[in-house]
Design an enzyme around this catalytic site. Structure first.
Site, PDB file in Angstrom:
ATOM      1  N   HIS A 268       0.756  -1.337   0.189  1.00 55.18           N
ATOM      2  CA  HIS A 268      -0.081   0.016   0.186  1.00 55.18           C
ATOM      3  C   HIS A 268       1.029   1.273   0.016  1.00 55.18           C
ATOM      4  O   HIS A 268       1.143   2.116  -0.975  1.00 55.18           O
ATOM      5  CB  HIS A 268      -0.836  -0.253   1.265  1.00 55.18           C
ATOM      6  N   HIS A 307      -1.567  -0.109 -11.649  1.00 57.16           N
ATOM      7  CA  HIS A 307      -2.419   0.213 -10.703  1.00 57.16           C
ATOM      8  C   HIS A 307      -3.680  -0.741 -10.797  1.00 57.16           C
ATOM      9  O   HIS A 307      -4.097  -1.047 -12.029  1.00 57.16           O
ATOM     10  CB  HIS A 307      -2.747   1.572 -10.804  1.00 57.16           C
ATOM     11  N   ASP A 363       3.447   6.606  -7.112  1.00 58.04           N
ATOM     12  CA  ASP A 363       4.724   6.171  -6.527  1.00 58.04           C
ATOM     13  C   ASP A 363       6.016   6.377  -7.549  1.00 58.04           C
ATOM     14  O   ASP A 363       7.126   6.338  -7.073  1.00 58.04           O
ATOM     15  CB  ASP A 363       4.607   4.707  -5.831  1.00 58.04           C
TER      16      ASP A 363
HETATM   17  N1  ACO Z   1       5.869  -4.597 -13.990  1.00 63.02           N
HETATM   18  C1  ACO Z   1       5.504  -5.557 -15.008  1.00 63.02           C
HETATM   19  N2  ACO Z   1       4.574  -6.103 -15.239  1.00 63.02           N
HETATM   20  C2  ACO Z   1       3.457  -5.749 -14.613  1.00 63.02           C
HETATM   21  C3  ACO Z   1       3.421  -4.608 -13.513  1.00 63.02           C
HETATM   22  C4  ACO Z   1       4.733  -4.214 -13.363  1.00 63.02           C
HETATM   23  N3  ACO Z   1       4.778  -3.178 -12.552  1.00 63.02           N
HETATM   24  N4  ACO Z   1       2.206  -4.491 -12.995  1.00 63.02           N
HETATM   25  C5  ACO Z   1       1.416  -5.539 -13.608  1.00 63.02           C
HETATM   26  N5  ACO Z   1       2.121  -6.202 -14.609  1.00 63.02           N
HETATM   27  C6  ACO Z   1       1.489  -7.379 -15.418  1.00 63.02           C
HETATM   28  C7  ACO Z   1       1.280  -8.640 -14.846  1.00 63.02           C
HETATM   29  O1  ACO Z   1       2.566  -9.404 -14.703  1.00 63.02           O
HETATM   30  C8  ACO Z   1       0.124  -9.118 -15.693  1.00 63.02           C
HETATM   31  O2  ACO Z   1       0.717  -9.497 -16.823  1.00 63.02           O
HETATM   32  P1  ACO Z   1       0.021 -10.711 -17.417  1.00 63.02           P
HETATM   33  O3  ACO Z   1      -1.437 -10.751 -17.708  1.00 63.02           O
HETATM   34  O4  ACO Z   1       0.809 -11.250 -18.655  1.00 63.02           O
HETATM   35  O5  ACO Z   1       0.039 -11.956 -16.212  1.00 63.02           O
HETATM   36  C9  ACO Z   1      -0.720  -7.886 -15.947  1.00 63.02           C
HETATM   37  O6  ACO Z   1       0.298  -6.816 -16.145  1.00 63.02           O
HETATM   38  C10 ACO Z   1      -1.819  -7.554 -14.981  1.00 63.02           C
HETATM   39  O7  ACO Z   1      -1.209  -7.381 -13.698  1.00 63.02           O
HETATM   40  P2  ACO Z   1      -1.866  -7.682 -12.286  1.00 63.02           P
HETATM   41  O8  ACO Z   1      -0.894  -8.341 -11.520  1.00 63.02           O
HETATM   42  O9  ACO Z   1      -3.136  -8.506 -12.815  1.00 63.02           O
HETATM   43  O10 ACO Z   1      -2.530  -6.282 -11.984  1.00 63.02           O
HETATM   44  P3  ACO Z   1      -2.995  -5.974 -10.595  1.00 63.02           P
HETATM   45  O11 ACO Z   1      -4.219  -4.943 -10.648  1.00 63.02           O
HETATM   46  O12 ACO Z   1      -3.477  -7.184  -9.741  1.00 63.02           O
HETATM   47  O13 ACO Z   1      -1.806  -5.305  -9.737  1.00 63.02           O
HETATM   48  C11 ACO Z   1      -0.370  -3.740  -8.925  1.00 63.02           C
HETATM   49  C12 ACO Z   1      -1.667  -4.002  -9.532  1.00 63.02           C
HETATM   50  C13 ACO Z   1      -0.096  -4.449  -7.721  1.00 63.02           C
HETATM   51  C14 ACO Z   1      -0.242  -2.219  -8.453  1.00 63.02           C
HETATM   52  C15 ACO Z   1       0.736  -4.045  -9.815  1.00 63.02           C
HETATM   53  O14 ACO Z   1       0.665  -3.288 -10.966  1.00 63.02           O
HETATM   54  C16 ACO Z   1       2.284  -4.150  -9.339  1.00 63.02           C
HETATM   55  O15 ACO Z   1       2.620  -4.771  -8.823  1.00 63.02           O
HETATM   56  N6  ACO Z   1       2.855  -2.665  -9.650  1.00 63.02           N
HETATM   57  C17 ACO Z   1       4.094  -2.550  -9.050  1.00 63.02           C
HETATM   58  C18 ACO Z   1       4.051  -2.057  -7.658  1.00 63.02           C
HETATM   59  C19 ACO Z   1       3.606  -0.513  -7.571  1.00 63.02           C
HETATM   60  O16 ACO Z   1       4.142   0.193  -8.055  1.00 63.02           O
HETATM   61  N7  ACO Z   1       2.684  -0.338  -6.590  1.00 63.02           N
HETATM   62  C20 ACO Z   1       2.134   1.016  -6.266  1.00 63.02           C
HETATM   63  C21 ACO Z   1       0.504   0.826  -6.655  1.00 63.02           C
HETATM   64  S1  ACO Z   1       0.082   2.771  -6.462  1.00 63.02           S
HETATM   65  C22 ACO Z   1      -0.570   2.697  -4.728  1.00 63.02           C
HETATM   66  O17 ACO Z   1      -0.772   1.650  -4.047  1.00 63.02           O
HETATM   67  C23 ACO Z   1      -0.456   3.980  -4.129  1.00 63.02           C
END
Ligand code: ACO
Length: 431
Positions: A268, A307, A363
């Site tokens: 988070h 996100h 972020d």
């Molecule tokens: N880098 C590379 N690939 C990614 C990333 C990333 N940052 N985020 C998502 N993907 C890919 C996943 O691997 C998935 O690929 P696939 O379809 O081939 O399996 C696809 O994109 C969909 O991703 P999900 O994990 O289903 O997306 P979800 O909505 O569950 O996750 C999250 C969102 C947790 C924010 C994710 O994008 C992530 O981990 N990002 C990096 C961490 C981050 O920056 N967090 C801050 C969020 S903002 C906040 O909380 C204030």
């Protein structure tokens, strides 16, 4: 048949049910009508992590994740960040309208007179170990305020709620700054009520031996905008925690301590720290193509991208990108910013990120700015918690005014053993 209903046929009984659709939702209690017999409990929804459940009606914040829209009380975040001060946005979130000049003056002065903490709070904070994480100190101390203000238990009393809101908005920067100074072994600095909300916070953090702290106005405004951008984001993990704890009519200090604990989690409030570590690991613009290859191979994540809600550019990230340039023009450029900008440029033109709708989130740039402003990484979640206090409190106040709300109590799908008995225990007669 009305068009705003959903017709469900229960294949077990052949019966049909008309479920009302209101505001794009089905009231889940309506599903209870779907029973196989009179003593059947009725149907429930199964929704781990509340992926598709609206838990409240709220008039505070609107997000359209596909279009990258964030509005508070109808106003676009871009307009608020550019033209308003944090305490004006705080009032807007809490009261629903921007303050008049007179309301703003009263609000600001009332918050200002609540910036000091009881001397025993200082003693309590001194009890933490020298290496205690500032976020641990912050949330414990906010929770401890409950014991100083027993009047806060009167949560149904609007005047009492207002007083606690003034106290909390006033005191969180002081507690955050004391947590930081404790971490460094520096003496605490008293609030200076002649300064602005963020100016005073910088004073309590960074003042050394000078008689009067004068901060850089560009950095003070940058922090004010950062606070506006982090003030509320509707029903996220920590805000939901605030509402759930508050729904038991616990006082706002302990409720807010719980919300801050939720924010502390790396999923988070901790991603901006991960972005900094990632940029440092990449080390140079020339290493970016290899890093992108590793992301696409699934070996690492591009932190600060993606996100759950935004499937386009996070509007807050856009504002922060411009702000990063302003802050670095005052504080000198950073190799990490160059890496971030090039990384973003490459990622946004790459099919992998485009097809998955992965864009920079809030972020991606915030950690870089905080680091340039000389905040240690441990302070990043605390810097998030100060402005989010306003969002938590606005949502808490809204929840307590909402006649539809009750104590939060989800159901479960029981997956444990069927009835069994301890060895040697005879089943009671008639059981
Ligand atoms: N880098 C590379 N690939 C990614 C990333 C990333 N940052 N985020 C998502 N993907 C890919 C996943 O691997 C998935 O690929 P696939 O379809 O081939 O399996 C696809 O994109 C969909 O991703 P999900 O994990 O289903 O997306 P979800 O909505 O569950 O996750 C999250 C969102 C947790 C924010 C994710 O994008 C992530 O981990 N990002 C990096 C961490 C981050 O920056 N967090 C801050 C969020 S903002 C906040 O909380 C204030």
């Amino acid at each position: 048949m009305a068009s705003d209903t959903l017709t469900v046929t229960d294949n077990r009984t052949g019966r049909q049910y008309e479920l009302p659709i209101r505001d794009g939702t089905i009231p889940s209690m309506e599903l209870r009508k779907i029973k196989t017999s009179a003593d059947d409990f009725g149907l429930m929804t199964y929704d781990p992590a509340f992926m598709n459940t609206a838990n409240c009606r709220s008039a505070i914040t609107y997000i359209d994740g596909d279009q990258g829209i964030l509005r508070h009380r109808g106003y676009p975040i871009e307009e608020l960040a550019e033209n308003k001060r944090f305490l004006e946005v705080a009032w807007l979130l809490y009261r629903g309208e921007l303050p008049t000049e007179a309301q703003y003056a009263t609000w600001k002065s009332e918050i200002t007179v609540h910036t000091m903490v009881h001397e025993n709070i200082k003693k309590l904070m001194e009890g933490f170990r020298y290496d205690a994480h500032p976020m641990g100190i912050f949330l414990s101390t906010v929770g401890a305020l409950s014991t100083f203000y027993p009047d806060a238990k009167d949560v149904q009393n609007e005047a009492s709620r207002h007083l606690q809101i003034l106290r909390l908005v006033g005191k969180v920067p002081t507690i955050a700054a004391y947590a930081y100074r404790h971490h460094l072994g520096l003496p605490y600095v008293l609030p200076d009520n002649e300064l602005s909300y963020t100016g005073n916070f910088l004073n309590m953090l960074f003042k050394r031996t000078e008689p009067k702290y004068t901060g850089n106005p560009v950095l003070e405004r940058a922090l004010d905008i950062l606070f506006i951008l982090h003030a509320d984001h509707e029903q996220n993990c920590s805000t939901t925690t605030m509402r759930v704890i508050g729904s038991s009519h616990a006082d706002p200090y302990v409720s807010l301590a719980g919300a801050a604990a939720a924010l502390y989690g790396p999923l988070h409030g901790g991603a901006n720290e991960a972005v900094l570590r990632m940029l440092a690991e990449i080390g140079s613009v020339s290493h970016i193509p290899e890093f992108i290859r590793r992301v696409k191979a699934g070996e690492v994540k591009l932190m600060g991208f993606g996100h759950r809600i935004y499937k386009s550019y996070d509007p807050r990230a856009k504002i922060l990108k411009d702000m990063a340039h302003q802050v670095f023009s005052v504080l000198g450029t950073s190799a990490l910013l160059d890496i971030a900008i090039e990384l973003e440029r490459i990622a946004l033109s790459d099919e992998y990120f485009v097809s998955r709708k992965l864009y920079p989130n809030v972020d991606f740039y915030s950690g870089l700015i905080y680091q340039a402003m000389k905040f240690p990484m441990e302070m990043f979640p605390v810097l998030f918690a100060i402005p989010r206090t306003v969002g938590w409190l606005a949502q808490w106040d809204e929840m307590l005014r909402d006649p539809e709300q009750k104590i939060a109590r989800p159901r479960q799908v029981y997956t444990g053993s069927d009835l069994r008995h301890l060895a040697g225990v005879r089943e009671p007669v008639g059981a």
